[in-house]
Structure formats: structure tokens, C-alpha cells
Motif scaffolding. Sequence first.
Motif, PDB file in Angstrom:
ATOM      1  N   LEU A 248      65.135  72.493 110.754  1.00 34.30           N
ATOM      2  CA  LEU A 248      66.366  72.483 109.965  1.00 34.30           C
ATOM      3  C   LEU A 248      66.417  73.683 109.012  1.00 34.30           C
ATOM      4  O   LEU A 248      67.432  74.355 108.870  1.00 34.30           O
ATOM      5  CB  LEU A 248      66.456  71.172 109.174  1.00 34.30           C
ATOM      6  N   LEU A 249      65.274  73.936 108.346  1.00 34.99           N
ATOM      7  CA  LEU A 249      65.202  75.077 107.444  1.00 34.99           C
ATOM      8  C   LEU A 249      65.418  76.389 108.205  1.00 34.99           C
ATOM      9  O   LEU A 249      66.071  77.315 107.724  1.00 34.99           O
ATOM     10  CB  LEU A 249      63.849  75.107 106.728  1.00 34.99           C
TER      11      LEU A 249
ATOM     12  N   LEU B 292      67.225  76.740 110.961  1.00 32.21           N
ATOM     13  CA  LEU B 292      68.653  76.829 111.284  1.00 32.21           C
ATOM     14  C   LEU B 292      69.476  77.260 110.074  1.00 32.21           C
ATOM     15  O   LEU B 292      70.389  78.085 110.174  1.00 32.21           O
ATOM     16  CB  LEU B 292      69.152  75.483 111.812  1.00 32.21           C
ATOM     17  N   ILE B 293      69.129  76.669 108.908  1.00 36.13           N
ATOM     18  CA  ILE B 293      69.848  77.035 107.679  1.00 36.13           C
ATOM     19  C   ILE B 293      69.655  78.525 107.372  1.00 36.13           C
ATOM     20  O   ILE B 293      70.580  79.247 107.017  1.00 36.13           O
ATOM     21  CB  ILE B 293      69.370  76.167 106.498  1.00 36.13           C
ATOM     22  N   GLY B 294      68.400  78.971 107.548  1.00 37.73           N
ATOM     23  CA  GLY B 294      68.116  80.389 107.310  1.00 37.73           C
ATOM     24  C   GLY B 294      68.874  81.290 108.266  1.00 37.73           C
ATOM     25  O   GLY B 294      69.401  82.341 107.885  1.00 37.73           O
TER      26      GLY B 294
ATOM     27  N   VAL C 294      71.742  80.592 109.816  1.00 43.40           N
ATOM     28  CA  VAL C 294      73.156  80.578 109.433  1.00 43.40           C
ATOM     29  C   VAL C 294      73.396  81.477 108.228  1.00 43.40           C
ATOM     30  O   VAL C 294      74.384  82.218 108.159  1.00 43.40           O
ATOM     31  CB  VAL C 294      73.614  79.139 109.129  1.00 43.40           C
ATOM     32  N   ALA C 295      72.478  81.418 107.266  1.00 47.43           N
ATOM     33  CA  ALA C 295      72.611  82.262 106.068  1.00 47.43           C
ATOM     34  C   ALA C 295      72.558  83.741 106.442  1.00 47.43           C
ATOM     35  O   ALA C 295      73.327  84.563 105.912  1.00 47.43           O
ATOM     36  CB  ALA C 295      71.516  81.914 105.065  1.00 47.43           C
TER      37      ALA C 295
END
Length: 264
Positions: A2-3, A5-7, A9-10
Motif C-alpha cells: 500500500l505504501l 502504491l501511495i508513493g 501515485v505521489a
Amino acid sequence: LLLGLIGLVAIIAAAAIVQRRRERRAEALAKERTVTLRDQLQQANRLATLGQITAGVGHEIRQPLAAMRVYAENGERLVEAGDSDGAAANFSRIVALTERLGRITDELRQFSRRGMREPRNMPIRQVIDGALLLLRDRMNRLGTTLELPDDALLDIAVKGEHVALEQVLVNLLQNALDATGPSGRIAISIASTTTQCRLSVADNGPGIAAEMRAGLFQPFATTKDSGLGLGLVISQDIMRSLGGDLEADEPACGARFTMMIPRA
């Protein structure tokens, strides 16, 4: 995961923001370069036109200078003879001639000035008078018959930049003189609505060929052997930048161009 994926996207969002900023900077730079190029083209066209009329303006200056010398010499002799009234009359004529020279040189200086100032309200007469001051000698040498609007129409107030409007009118008159040659006829006419003043220049020359009309306001479209075909393009651009336009009419004979100028 999840982290991660968030990274990701960022990173993608940051890259998109950077790309948009680059595109905005590129657009702003392109717009700035376009404005600069337009200004340079207008100035080059103005100076080229000024070069063409310099000989005629030189003649306009030489005549009053020669007259001033004659009046000064006569005035000196009248003073020696004790005729103070006659000498004063000669000196008054010299003052009037210097005012005429001042108008000519001021017109040349304004016409050659780079860049446009803020539009202002003025009578259309100022634009016509300035253009004719620069071209009068050439018209006289060619024996051109010039028709002007009624005085009442010349007082119509328009909103524009004096030198820019004059540049367009000089360009149109130069084209008309080229087309008509010796003993030609040129008519300047004015029509007005509540929002617009239409200033037209018509001539009795050969007119515009049908195959040329479609591309008349395209760069490098010209029938002149020594012309670049940029005068009408630049003139139309000037008129549109002032909130007006320039169009070619289709008269029964000759050619006619109309400047559409916002009313004051």
C-alpha cells in the motif's frame, strides 16, 4: 504494498505537476516571443515605409528652409532701410515656416517610434492629416487626384493609437499610389456607426486579381516585384490588436481597403 502504491501515485502526481508547470512556462515564453516578433515586424515595416517616403519629406523640408533664407535676407535689408513693419512681416513668415518644419519633423519622429502606446480618443482627422503630411510630396509628383471626406466626418472621434493607425493608413495609401501610378485617383472616405468608424482607401488602379484575393492577408502574398508581401498582414494585425480590423472590399473597379476603428 500500500505504501508503495501511495508513493507511486505521489511520484506520478508530482511528475504531472512538474510537466504542467513546464508547459505553462513554455506557453508563456512562446507568447512573449510572439509579441516580441510582432512588435519587431511592425517596427521593421514602419521603418521600411519611412525609408520610402524620406525623399519626399526631404523635399517638403527643403522648400520652407529655402523660403526662410529668402525672408531672412529680405528682412535684414528692410531693417537696414528702416522699414521695420516690412521686416516684422518677414519675420512672422519665418516663424510660420518653422512651425511647419516642426510639424513635419514631429510626424517623422512619432512615425519611427517603436512600440504602441495606450489607445486614446482622438478625431480621425489627426490620422489622415499625419499620413498625408508624409505622402503629400509623392502625390504631387505623381499628379495624384485625392478626394477627402467632408469636414464633419473628419471630426468623428475614434479610440486608437495614433502612430499605429497612421502606419496602416500610410501603407494603404502607398499601395494605392503604386497601383495607380501617374495621374491616378485616390479617394479616402468615412462611414460611421455607433460603435465603429470605417475609413476606406479606394483607387482607380487595375484592382486585385481573383487568384490573389483569397491569400491577400497571408504572408508573402504580393504582386510587387520588390515587395515582401508583409504590409497588409502587419496592418491587419495592428488593427485587430486595437480592437478593429482591416478588410479588402470588392469595388466595381480598382481596389478598396477599409480600416474598421472603434468609436470613442
